[in-house]
Design a protein around this motif. Structure first.
Motif, PDB file in Angstrom:
ATOM      1  N   PRO A   1      -5.945   1.037   4.542  1.00 23.48           N
ATOM      2  CA  PRO A   1      -4.908   0.850   3.507  1.00 23.48           C
ATOM      3  C   PRO A   1      -5.476   0.446   2.149  1.00 23.48           C
ATOM      4  CG  PRO A   1      -4.879  -0.952   5.115  1.00 23.48           C
ATOM      5  CD  PRO A   1      -5.798   0.086   5.660  1.00 23.48           C
ATOM      6  N   GLU A   2      -6.369  -0.530   2.123  1.00 25.22           N
ATOM      7  CA  GLU A   2      -6.903  -0.996   0.841  1.00 25.22           C
ATOM      8  C   GLU A   2      -7.742   0.073   0.165  1.00 25.22           C
ATOM      9  OE1 GLU A   2      -8.875  -4.733   1.069  1.00 25.22           O
ATOM     10  OE2 GLU A   2      -7.226  -5.712   2.150  1.00 25.22           O
ATOM     11  N   GLU A   3      -8.547   0.757   0.944  1.00 24.42           N
ATOM     12  CA  GLU A   3      -9.404   1.797   0.378  1.00 24.42           C
ATOM     13  C   GLU A   3      -8.566   2.935  -0.211  1.00 24.42           C
ATOM     14  OE1 GLU A   3     -11.689  -0.617   3.197  1.00 24.42           O
ATOM     15  OE2 GLU A   3      -9.751   0.423   3.331  1.00 24.42           O
ATOM     16  N   THR A   4      -7.451   3.257   0.453  1.00 25.27           N
ATOM     17  CA  THR A   4      -6.581   4.323  -0.053  1.00 25.27           C
ATOM     18  C   THR A   4      -5.906   3.898  -1.344  1.00 25.27           C
ATOM     19  OG1 THR A   4      -6.147   5.006   2.229  1.00 25.27           O
ATOM     20  CG2 THR A   4      -4.677   5.871   0.538  1.00 25.27           C
ATOM     21  N   LEU A   5      -5.344   2.697  -1.328  1.00 24.89           N
ATOM     22  CA  LEU A   5      -4.577   2.236  -2.486  1.00 24.89           C
ATOM     23  C   LEU A   5      -5.474   1.867  -3.668  1.00 24.89           C
ATOM     24  CD1 LEU A   5      -1.690   1.824  -3.352  1.00 24.89           C
ATOM     25  CD2 LEU A   5      -1.709  -0.440  -2.320  1.00 24.89           C
ATOM     26  N   SER A   6      -6.767   1.702  -3.409  1.00 26.31           N
ATOM     27  CA  SER A   6      -7.681   1.389  -4.517  1.00 26.31           C
ATOM     28  C   SER A   6      -7.908   2.597  -5.426  1.00 26.31           C
ATOM     29  CB  SER A   6      -9.025   0.906  -3.969  1.00 26.31           C
ATOM     30  OG  SER A   6      -9.715   1.967  -3.315  1.00 26.31           O
ATOM     31  N   GLN A   7      -7.534   3.792  -4.967  1.00 26.20           N
ATOM     32  CA  GLN A   7      -7.661   4.969  -5.833  1.00 26.20           C
ATOM     33  C   GLN A   7      -6.667   4.848  -6.984  1.00 26.20           C
ATOM     34  OE1 GLN A   7     -10.121   7.201  -5.077  1.00 26.20           O
ATOM     35  NE2 GLN A   7     -10.558   5.883  -3.315  1.00 26.20           N
ATOM     36  N   PRO A   8      -7.109   4.983  -8.211  1.00 24.61           N
ATOM     37  CA  PRO A   8      -6.236   4.712  -9.364  1.00 24.61           C
ATOM     38  C   PRO A   8      -5.017   5.624  -9.458  1.00 24.61           C
ATOM     39  CG  PRO A   8      -8.314   5.709 -10.061  1.00 24.61           C
ATOM     40  CD  PRO A   8      -8.475   5.339  -8.638  1.00 24.61           C
ATOM     41  N   GLU A   9      -5.087   6.809  -8.864  1.00 18.70           N
ATOM     42  CA  GLU A   9      -3.966   7.752  -8.969  1.00 18.70           C
ATOM     43  C   GLU A   9      -2.817   7.404  -8.032  1.00 18.70           C
ATOM     44  OE1 GLU A   9      -7.870   9.317  -9.910  1.00 18.70           O
ATOM     45  OE2 GLU A   9      -7.054   8.659  -7.966  1.00 18.70           O
ATOM     46  N   ILE A  10      -3.078   6.563  -7.037  1.00 22.56           N
ATOM     47  CA  ILE A  10      -2.095   6.306  -5.991  1.00 22.56           C
ATOM     48  C   ILE A  10      -1.354   5.006  -6.283  1.00 22.56           C
ATOM     49  CG2 ILE A  10      -1.817   5.841  -3.504  1.00 22.56           C
ATOM     50  CD1 ILE A  10      -4.252   7.710  -3.095  1.00 22.56           C
ATOM     51  N   ASP A  11      -0.020   5.084  -6.276  1.00 23.22           N
ATOM     52  CA  ASP A  11       0.813   3.934  -6.620  1.00 23.22           C
ATOM     53  C   ASP A  11       1.218   3.102  -5.406  1.00 23.22           C
ATOM     54  OD1 ASP A  11       1.191   4.546  -9.527  1.00 23.22           O
ATOM     55  OD2 ASP A  11       2.051   6.376  -8.682  1.00 23.22           O
ATOM     56  N   SER A  12       1.382   3.759  -4.253  1.00 24.92           N
ATOM     57  CA  SER A  12       1.781   3.028  -3.051  1.00 24.92           C
ATOM     58  C   SER A  12       1.356   3.804  -1.820  1.00 24.92           C
ATOM     59  CB  SER A  12       3.296   2.797  -3.035  1.00 24.92           C
ATOM     60  OG  SER A  12       3.999   4.028  -2.977  1.00 24.92           O
ATOM     61  N   ILE A  13       1.361   3.127  -0.685  1.00 27.98           N
ATOM     62  CA  ILE A  13       1.081   3.784   0.590  1.00 27.98           C
ATOM     63  C   ILE A  13       2.144   3.355   1.598  1.00 27.98           C
ATOM     64  CG2 ILE A  13      -1.404   3.966   0.221  1.00 27.98           C
ATOM     65  CD1 ILE A  13      -1.733   1.549   2.116  1.00 27.98           C
ATOM     66  N   ALA A  14       2.385   4.244   2.555  1.00 23.76           N
ATOM     67  CA  ALA A  14       3.300   3.943   3.658  1.00 23.76           C
ATOM     68  C   ALA A  14       2.468   3.732   4.915  1.00 23.76           C
ATOM     69  CB  ALA A  14       4.293   5.081   3.867  1.00 23.76           C
ATOM     70  N   ILE A  15       2.745   2.647   5.633  1.00 21.29           N
ATOM     71  CA  ILE A  15       2.045   2.341   6.876  1.00 21.29           C
ATOM     72  C   ILE A  15       3.055   2.389   8.011  1.00 21.29           C
ATOM     73  CG2 ILE A  15       0.724   0.600   8.134  1.00 21.29           C
ATOM     74  CD1 ILE A  15      -0.359  -0.383   5.471  1.00 21.29           C
ATOM     75  N   GLY A  16       2.752   3.196   9.019  1.00 21.13           N
ATOM     76  CA  GLY A  16       3.675   3.337  10.138  1.00 21.13           C
ATOM     77  C   GLY A  16       4.666   4.458   9.898  1.00 21.13           C
ATOM     78  N   GLU A  17       5.772   4.427  10.638  1.00 16.56           N
ATOM     79  CA  GLU A  17       6.790   5.476  10.522  1.00 16.56           C
ATOM     80  C   GLU A  17       7.328   5.539   9.102  1.00 16.56           C
ATOM     81  OE1 GLU A  17       8.774   5.876  14.923  1.00 16.56           O
ATOM     82  OE2 GLU A  17       9.428   4.217  13.679  1.00 16.56           O
ATOM     83  N   GLY A  18       7.545   6.768   8.621  1.00 20.73           N
ATOM     84  CA  GLY A  18       7.824   6.920   7.204  1.00 20.73           C
ATOM     85  C   GLY A  18       9.266   7.159   6.804  1.00 20.73           C
ATOM     86  N   GLU A  19      10.155   7.501   7.748  1.00 17.39           N
ATOM     87  CA  GLU A  19      11.499   7.923   7.351  1.00 17.39           C
ATOM     88  C   GLU A  19      12.232   6.862   6.537  1.00 17.39           C
ATOM     89  OE1 GLU A  19      10.722  10.431  11.097  1.00 17.39           O
ATOM     90  OE2 GLU A  19      10.292   8.390  10.412  1.00 17.39           O
ATOM     91  N   ASP A  20      12.419   5.688   7.115  1.00 19.84           N
ATOM     92  CA  ASP A  20      13.173   4.649   6.404  1.00 19.84           C
ATOM     93  C   ASP A  20      12.375   4.058   5.253  1.00 19.84           C
ATOM     94  OD1 ASP A  20      15.745   4.481   7.793  1.00 19.84           O
ATOM     95  OD2 ASP A  20      14.560   3.913   9.533  1.00 19.84           O
ATOM     96  N   THR A  21      11.058   4.022   5.408  1.00 20.66           N
ATOM     97  CA  THR A  21      10.208   3.503   4.336  1.00 20.66           C
ATOM     98  C   THR A  21      10.341   4.347   3.076  1.00 20.66           C
ATOM     99  OG1 THR A  21       8.631   2.622   5.948  1.00 20.66           O
ATOM    100  CG2 THR A  21       7.829   2.963   3.700  1.00 20.66           C
ATOM    101  N   LEU A  22      10.231   5.665   3.219  1.00 21.39           N
ATOM    102  CA  LEU A  22      10.329   6.543   2.057  1.00 21.39           C
ATOM    103  C   LEU A  22      11.747   6.548   1.496  1.00 21.39           C
ATOM    104  CD1 LEU A  22       8.783   8.499   0.238  1.00 21.39           C
ATOM    105  CD2 LEU A  22       9.467  10.355   1.768  1.00 21.39           C
ATOM    106  N   LEU A  23      12.743   6.498   2.364  1.00 18.09           N
ATOM    107  CA  LEU A  23      14.131   6.457   1.894  1.00 18.09           C
ATOM    108  C   LEU A  23      14.366   5.230   1.018  1.00 18.09           C
ATOM    109  CD1 LEU A  23      17.124   7.319   1.915  1.00 18.09           C
ATOM    110  CD2 LEU A  23      17.363   6.030   4.061  1.00 18.09           C
ATOM    111  N   GLU A  24      13.936   4.074   1.488  1.00 17.95           N
ATOM    112  CA  GLU A  24      14.157   2.850   0.717  1.00 17.95           C
ATOM    113  C   GLU A  24      13.386   2.871  -0.592  1.00 17.95           C
ATOM    114  OE1 GLU A  24      13.783  -0.791   2.960  1.00 17.95           O
ATOM    115  OE2 GLU A  24      14.577   0.165   4.775  1.00 17.95           O
ATOM    116  N   LEU A  25      12.161   3.424  -0.579  1.00 12.43           N
ATOM    117  CA  LEU A  25      11.392   3.523  -1.813  1.00 12.43           C
ATOM    118  C   LEU A  25      12.096   4.441  -2.805  1.00 12.43           C
ATOM    119  CD1 LEU A  25       8.813   3.005  -3.484  1.00 12.43           C
ATOM    120  CD2 LEU A  25       7.814   5.021  -2.370  1.00 12.43           C
ATOM    121  N   ALA A  26      12.578   5.586  -2.336  1.00  7.45           N
ATOM    122  CA  ALA A  26      13.257   6.530  -3.232  1.00  7.45           C
ATOM    123  C   ALA A  26      14.509   5.897  -3.841  1.00  7.45           C
ATOM    124  CB  ALA A  26      13.613   7.803  -2.468  1.00  7.45           C
ATOM    125  N   LEU A  27      15.260   5.172  -3.037  1.00 12.01           N
ATOM    126  CA  LEU A  27      16.473   4.517  -3.550  1.00 12.01           C
ATOM    127  C   LEU A  27      16.111   3.467  -4.599  1.00 12.01           C
ATOM    128  CD1 LEU A  27      18.461   4.117  -0.204  1.00 12.01           C
ATOM    129  CD2 LEU A  27      19.027   5.652  -2.113  1.00 12.01           C
TER     130      LEU A  27
END
Length: 471
Positions: free
Chosen positions: A117-143
């Motif tokens: 997770p830290e190595e992925t998010l340390s890339q300057p182009e990436i604003d956030s990461i999802a860990i685990g199941e993504g359906e509700d996580t992405l929905l809440e982020l979009a809202l």
């Protein structure tokens, strides 16, 4: 709110070392199931405009086409899926999106983000990461983003705020998988994905469960919470796929037969609903018994893929496989009795494994005589117990997976682990096993008799060429 879900290209997909590459049957036309689930869920729960960009489609659109799409569609949120294998291409895709649309929020998900997770998010182009199941996580982020609100507090999200990484609490796994809609396959033709090992049928991938409760040391499965869909829900998706023109089903669970009662009920429902589609699955040799396999055959099962790994009980115990060679023999004999094709996975190169044990595993493959065999050298993969053991060994390559996650490069190669057997000795054993297994005259004759089309012949000829030429 506009959302673009992106399947990055696989131009620089990480290679496997030596003859392991012969096992690598990468399906560039296989639909990215995670994104298809996300698209269906977002469309069900919101009125946001959601589109999918697939850089691994048959037409293989490139960077120029993606940039044009971004400027035309102007998404507010871009979701990129990735594995460690195509992390370089995913990172390059994130760079392209951010350069074209600096204000677009980029979130990355997939197994890779859970391991690094830290190595992925340390890339300057990436604003956030999802860990685990993504359906509700992405929905809440979009809202949240649609209301210009912060992602703070959304379970399963890590994000950056003023250059600092903020770790939200983890999201609990969803127990009721039936509440998710079927994957949105509208962007895909049934012609795209074929079961090349069988009759080259156009197949729909269906995931009937999530998670794996076992703890094999060589596996990197993060989700240990097993949950399954109801038989009625699964069969409804099978019938929907049949209506869309699919001719076969690939049940893509980690393990299809964890729960015998579930398998029997699902097969009964397939028979009751007269689905009449052939299907394949991946199973453990336990709890396979005659009642289960007979019912599977009656319901249309055409091929079972079994993880055998080793013929040595010592090795099986060491890697926490929780099976015996006798149970393996029993499962393969039952499959043959009911005319179900078998594929066996065999692996050598485990720590302390002797040459005699490695050769016994290869000999075991010939004794079982499956319709297909995959021979592997052990590759310690990030997220597995055995990777953690390997990186502590002075003879290994250090924590090179983490270094790649920090600084992805286009020529990354997964490494085997030489303990008792050298890498070259392992490679020779694997290459010899492939050649002897697949180029037996009786095997070639048997395979030719089962061919159903010129497409299938060409696909298998291509695989044979790969085996012959891989070093």
């Amino acid at each position: 709110m506009k959302i673009l879900l992106v399947n990055p290209p696989d131009k620089h997909f990480s290679r496997l070392a030596g003859p392991n590459q012969a096992n690598f049957i990468h399906h560039p036309n296989a639909p990215p199931m995670g994104l298809l689930y996300l698209k269906a869920y977002l469309k069900q729960k919101t009125d946001f405009e959601v589109q999918l960009w697939n850089s691994q489609s048959p037409s293989a659109p490139g960077e120029k086409e993606l940039r044009a799409k971004l400027l035309e569609f102007q998404p507010n949120l871009a979701g990129i899926t990735t594995t460690t294998g195509n992390w370089y291409d995913a990172r390059e895709t994130a760079r392209l999106i951010k350069s074209a649309l600096p204000q677009c929020h980029i979130i990355v998900g997939g197994v890779h983000t859970s391991v690094y997770p830290e190595e992925t998010l340390s890339q300057p182009e990436i604003d956030s990461i999802a860990i685990g199941e993504g359906e509700d996580t992405l929905l809440e982020l979009a809202l949240r983003l649609s209301r210009s609100q912060s992602p703070e507090g959304i379970p399963g999200i890590w994000f950056k705020s003023n250059g600092k990484i903020i770790c939200n609490p983890p999201r609990q796994v969803e127990k009721n998988l039936d509440r998710f809609p079927f994957p949105d396959r509208s962007d895909f033709s049934p012609e795209q994905y074929r079961l090349s090992a069988d009759r080259f049928s156009r197949a729909a991938i269906i995931i009937t469960s999530r998670g794996c409760p076992f703890h094999c040391t060589f596996c990197c499965t993060i989700d240990k919470h097993y949950r399954s869909r109801s038989p009625e829900n699964i069969v409804a998706e099978m019938l929907a796929c049949k209506e869309q023109g699919y001719l076969a089903i690939d049940f893509y669970d980690d393990i299809f037969n964890i729960n015998k009662n579930r398998v029997l009920k699902l097969c009964d429902e397939i028979i009751r609903q007269k689905v009449n589609l052939p299907w394949i699955c991946r199973c453990r040799v336990t709890p396979m018994d005659e009642e289960m396999i007979a019912k599977m055959a009656s319901a249309g099962c055409e091929r079972i893929q079994f993880g055998v790994e080793s013929a040595s009980q010592r090795i099986l115990d060491m890697i926490k496989k929780q099976i015996t060679p006798e149970q393996v023999r029993h499962a393969f004999s039952l499959a043959k009795k009911y005319n179900i094709l078998t594929l066996g996975y065999f692996m050598i190169g485990f720590p302390t494994e002797t040459r005699e044990e490695a050769q016994a595993t290869i000999d075991f493959a010939f004794e079982l005589d499956p319709d297909f065999a995959m021979f592997h050298c052990l590759i310690p993969v990030p997220g597995s117990e055995i990777y953690e053991q390997a990186i502590q060994s002075p003879g290994f390559f250090g924590d090179y997976g983490r270094e790649f996650a920090k600084n992805p490069s286009p020529n990354f190669v997964w490494r085997s682990w030489s303990t008792t057997l050298t890498e070259n000795e392992q490679f020779k054993l694997i290459r010899s096993a492939f050649l002897k297994f697949y180029f037996r005259p009786q095997y070639i004759i048997r395979s030719l008799k089962k061919l159903s089309s010129m497409e299938e012949f060409l696909a298998k000829a291509q695989t044979a060429f790969k085996i012959l030429t891989t070093r």
